[in-house]
Design a protein around this motif. Structure first.
Motif, PDB file in Angstrom:
ATOM      1  N   SER A  65       0.837  -1.205   0.000  1.00  0.00           N
ATOM      2  CA  SER A  65       0.000   0.000   0.000  1.00  0.00           C
ATOM      3  C   SER A  65       0.865   1.246   0.000  1.00  0.00           C
ATOM      4  O   SER A  65       0.527   2.246  -0.637  1.00  0.00           O
ATOM      5  N   ILE A  66       2.006   1.182   0.704  1.00  0.00           N
ATOM      6  CA  ILE A  66       2.904   2.347   0.747  1.00  0.00           C
ATOM      7  C   ILE A  66       3.499   2.602  -0.641  1.00  0.00           C
ATOM      8  O   ILE A  66       3.500   3.736  -1.131  1.00  0.00           O
ATOM      9  N   ALA A  67       3.992   1.522  -1.270  1.00  0.00           N
ATOM     10  CA  ALA A  67       4.595   1.680  -2.605  1.00  0.00           C
ATOM     11  C   ALA A  67       3.558   2.161  -3.616  1.00  0.00           C
ATOM     12  O   ALA A  67       3.835   3.049  -4.436  1.00  0.00           O
ATOM     13  N   LEU A  68       2.374   1.589  -3.544  1.00  0.00           N
ATOM     14  CA  LEU A  68       1.327   1.973  -4.497  1.00  0.00           C
ATOM     15  C   LEU A  68       0.894   3.423  -4.266  1.00  0.00           C
ATOM     16  O   LEU A  68       0.637   4.171  -5.225  1.00  0.00           O
ATOM     17  N   SER A  69       0.865   3.838  -3.006  1.00  0.00           N
ATOM     18  CA  SER A  69       0.516   5.236  -2.696  1.00  0.00           C
ATOM     19  C   SER A  69       1.583   6.176  -3.246  1.00  0.00           C
ATOM     20  O   SER A  69       1.268   7.234  -3.801  1.00  0.00           O
ATOM     21  N   GLY A  70       2.842   5.780  -3.102  1.00  0.00           N
ATOM     22  CA  GLY A  70       3.943   6.598  -3.639  1.00  0.00           C
ATOM     23  C   GLY A  70       3.824   6.734  -5.155  1.00  0.00           C
ATOM     24  O   GLY A  70       3.962   7.829  -5.706  1.00  0.00           O
ATOM     25  N   ALA A  71       3.573   5.615  -5.809  1.00  0.00           N
ATOM     26  CA  ALA A  71       3.437   5.637  -7.272  1.00  0.00           C
ATOM     27  C   ALA A  71       2.269   6.526  -7.679  1.00  0.00           C
ATOM     28  O   ALA A  71       2.372   7.329  -8.624  1.00  0.00           O
ATOM     29  N   THR A  72       1.165   6.404  -6.959  1.00  0.00           N
ATOM     30  CA  THR A  72      -0.014   7.204  -7.283  1.00  0.00           C
ATOM     31  C   THR A  72       0.272   8.690  -7.047  1.00  0.00           C
ATOM     32  O   THR A  72      -0.112   9.542  -7.863  1.00  0.00           O
ATOM     33  N   ALA A  73       0.992   8.983  -5.954  1.00  0.00           N
ATOM     34  CA  ALA A  73       1.333  10.384  -5.666  1.00  0.00           C
ATOM     35  C   ALA A  73       2.144  10.974  -6.815  1.00  0.00           C
ATOM     36  O   ALA A  73       1.902  12.111  -7.236  1.00  0.00           O
TER      37      ALA A  73
END
Lengths: 301, 432
Positions: free
Chosen positions: B250-258
């Motif tokens: 979730s952290i990596a995906l949030s970073g990518a989305t950001a």
């Protein structure tokens, strides 16, 4: 549609007395009967000369092909003037022009114009027919010979309609330096590489030379703004007398049949990011299609 | 064993043979195996699909996107050139800095991506210096595998283990980073030995390196700021994910989305940077292994392992470590890890019960043995790790051949020594 259907006898003038193509064009426009365009003759002549000044429209076998697109023109015209003596201008085969085919079209008719030009290009290949036309005493006779030729306006433009002769070829063992000399001499940035049987097996262009000069890893780096100079590239440019064409050639040349539709050729050129397609007839290289030239002829005929 | 178990074994073996032989693309082989498990009725469709670990898929996918933005900014080019300039164009310091840099980057992002970005610049720097790029490239691959061992996100096997066990980023940091650092020091020593006697680089060639305008390598400063800020936040998130109660995926995906939002980049373009074949390779493997799990095959394998090691934690750890390492040197460590995880899960309670040891101790010994074995084992041969294959391929496309034997000459001693170091480490820290 036949070429003879577009060129009516009243649009043929025999015995043009002019010395130059410009004068002959003007004389043809003035002398032709039953020619009543909705645009002043001076404007037509201006458009024709503007096109002629860009690049000669002369074909081979003594045929001049002045043509122009005039947006406000309300019809499509093909006129023919036969000079009493050869004009000063020469065709691409160095034969002086004495047959002046003049084509005028509106923007909407430029497709027909291209087809008519292609048909006249085919007529230029028929030397016996051209001889008959030159020797005819009346415009009806001239029209009759053209009608006899049976030349049709092809709906589809094909490779053979837009190809030009190949200026030079190289072999796989040609030295890079020699290939570069040929490119400069023939004012091209690409040469076909032919095998022993004359078939096109590859191409060598300035693009391949640059690709060979720049090591592959520089491409992977994507950007070299941090480099002012790089010795391996300099080294390559110093090796033109030892590098052979086979070491840098592109092995997937675009080779098409003379009857390949231009649409198909343009698609290949676009798809492969190439500038030239080679026209091969029964394993023999017969011409080349230059992307820029085709675009110019299609959009600015 | 019933018929479906034999069928599961047959499908598994055929899939493995196809992957190893490279007769078909490994992704196609894994997906075919997964589909075969379902279509042959070995595993129920919903069971096979539920076995696909989305944690792993989204963590990999998110990190691929973040790294794409970082690479687009020119960060990796800049870093490699600065490292070369810090070494002042001298071969030994250059090799040490490039390998250390590669190892550190590999700990933070995927190994393959790291070598893909560092190797071309290495070619450029060594060409400017007039030295052979081969030892530099080989040791960068080895260092990337060692560096990748250090963290949860460094190497796919660690991601798989973390997802299957719930071990946190910090667990990996505390248990693997120290031993990976020791292994890296040894690898750097081997690298220095490898280029001993390397011709001295003359002053004019060194000057070429120093004259490179490194800041110009950054082609998009705004993107660099955004992507490093997001990567920093993501790494901080990984450090605290245990406390936050949020999974690394979730952290990596949030970073990518950001980054997608901040840069307003077209998703269609960014998603091209995602290595979809790798993600689908994982998906296929999860489905294949679900067939082996549901038919009880891996349970039997676990029983076999226990009878071999006599339920000894030390022997089982050593077996997992060395078998994992040797097998990883020969075959892809991703399918190997996917296969071994359920086996180890089955072994843990039995060893804990028979040796009267806490489950936590047994877990620690076995999971870290597996992680160290499969990650470092890849250094043994040219085909042992994806980073090795990528480096060899980059060398080949640039007209330099790295042979199997040449890689083995450097890689095998590094692999064997690092595994010995790990054996001592596992024994002292988890068994002794």
């Amino acid at each position: 549609m036949r070429l003879s259907s577009l060129l009516v006898p009243s649009h043929i003038v025999l015995g043009l007395r002019s010395r130059t193509l410009r004068e002959a064009t003007g004389e043809l426009l003035r002398r032709v009967t039953a020619f009543h365009p909705n645009v002043p003759l001076s404007q037509i002549l201006q458009a024709l000369m503007a096109r002629e000044n860009q690049e000669s429209t002369a074909l081979e076998s003594g045929i001049g092909l002045p043509h122009a697109r005039i947006p406000s023109l309300n019809d499509f015209y093909v006129l023919l003037g036969i000079a009493a003596a050869p004009l000063e201008e020469k065709g691409i085969d160095a034969i002086p022009i004495d047959l002046v085919f003049l084509i005028l079209a509106s923007n909407e008719k430029h497709g027909v114009m291209l087809q008519a030009m292609a048909a006249i290009g085919f007529l230029a290949q028929e030397s016996d027919r051209l001889q008959q036309i030159r020797q005819a005493r009346t415009r009806e006779a001239v029209w009759g010979f053209i009608a006899e030729s049976g030349l049709e306006l092809q709906k589809t433009l094909r490779a053979r309609d837009l190809m030009r002769p190949v200026a030079a070829t190289v072999q796989e063992d040609t030295l890079l330096g020699e290939a570069l000399d040929l490119m400069v001499a023939t004012k091209t940035n690409e040469l076909p590489v032919c095998g022993s049987t004359g078939r096109v097996i590859a191409t060598v262009s300035t693009q391949e030379i640059l690709e060979a000069a720049f090591p592959h890893y520089l491409g992977d780096i994507h950007d070299i703004t941090f480099l002012d100079d790089f010795e391996p590239v300099n080294q390559f440019f110093r090796s033109e007398s030892s590098v052979r064409v086979r070491e840098i050639q592109e092995l997937r040349p675009i080779v098409v049949d003379p009857d390949a539709p231009i649409l198909q050729v343009l698609f290949y050129l676009k798809d492969r990011h190439r500038h030239f397609a080679y026209v091969q007839d029964q394993s023999q290289l017969v011409g080349v299609i230059d992307r820029d030239e085709v675009i110019a002829r299609v959009f600015r005929p | 064993m019933d018929f479906s178990a034999y069928l599961a074994i047959a499908i598994f073996l055929i899939t493995y043979v196809l992957i190893i032989s490279e007769k078909v693309h490994k992704t196609a082989a894994a997906l075919a195996g997964g589909c075969a498990m379902i279509l042959c009725g070995v595993v129920k469709e919903e069971e096979a699909l539920a076995a696909v670990d989305l944690e792993v898929i989204f963590l990999l996918c998110g990190m691929m996107i973040i790294v794409h933005f970082l690479a687009e900014s020119g960060f990796f080019r800049y870093l490699a050139i600065r490292l070369a300039q810090m070494a002042r164009g001298r071969p030994v310091p250059l090799l040490l800095l490039l390998c250390s840099g590669t190892a550190v980057l590999s700990a933070m992002v995927d190994n393959v991506t790291t070598v893909l970005l560092v190797a071309p610049v290495t070619f450029l720097i060594t060409a400017a210096m007039g030295v052979s790029p081969i030892p530099y490239l080989i040791f960068e691959a080895l260092a990337s595998n060692v560096g990748g061992t250090a963290t949860l996100i460094g190497d796919p096997p660690n991601i798989l283990i973390a997802s299957a066990t719930g071990l946190t980023f910090n667990d990996f940091l505390f248990n693997l980073t120290p031993v990976a650092a020791v292994c890296l020091i040894f690898t750097l020593g081997a690298a220095v030995w490898a280029i001993r006697g390397e011709a001295r680089v003359t002053a004019d060639l060194r000057a070429r390196i120093m004259e490179m305008d490194a800041p110009k390598a950054i082609t998009d400063r705004k993107m660099l700021i955004k992507s490093t800020a997001v990567l920093g936040a993501v790494l901080a998130g990984f450090l605290m994910h245990g406390l936050l109660g949020v999974k690394p995926a979730s952290i990596a995906l949030s970073g990518a989305t950001a980054l997608l939002v901040l840069t307003r980049a077209a998703p269609s373009k960014v998603f091209k940077a995602v290595e979809w074949p790798t993600l689908f390779f994982f998906i296929g493997l999860f489905m294949v292994i679900s067939g082996l799990v549901s038919t009880g095959v891996l349970e039997r394998v676990a029983q076999g392992v226990l009878s071999l090691t006599g339920n000894s934690l030390l022997l089982t750890c050593m077996m997992v470590l060395w078998f994992g390492a040797i097998a990883s040197a020969l075959v892809d460590n991703i399918p190997l890890t996917v296969t071994l995880i359920p086996v180890i899960k089955d072994i843990i309670p039995a060893i804990a019960a028979s040796t009267n040891t806490s489950v936590a101790t047994v877990e620690a010994g076995l999971w870290w043995s597996l992680a160290l074995g499969v990650c470092l084992g890849g250094n043994g041969t040219i085909v042992g790790a994806s980073a090795n294959v990528v480096v060899v391929e980059i060398a080949r496309t640039n007209g330099r051949e790295i042979t199997f034997r040449q890689f083995l000459w450097y890689g095998l001693p590094v692999m064997l020594t690092t595994i010995v170091i790990c054996s001592v480490y596992v024994f002292l820290r988890y068994i002794f």
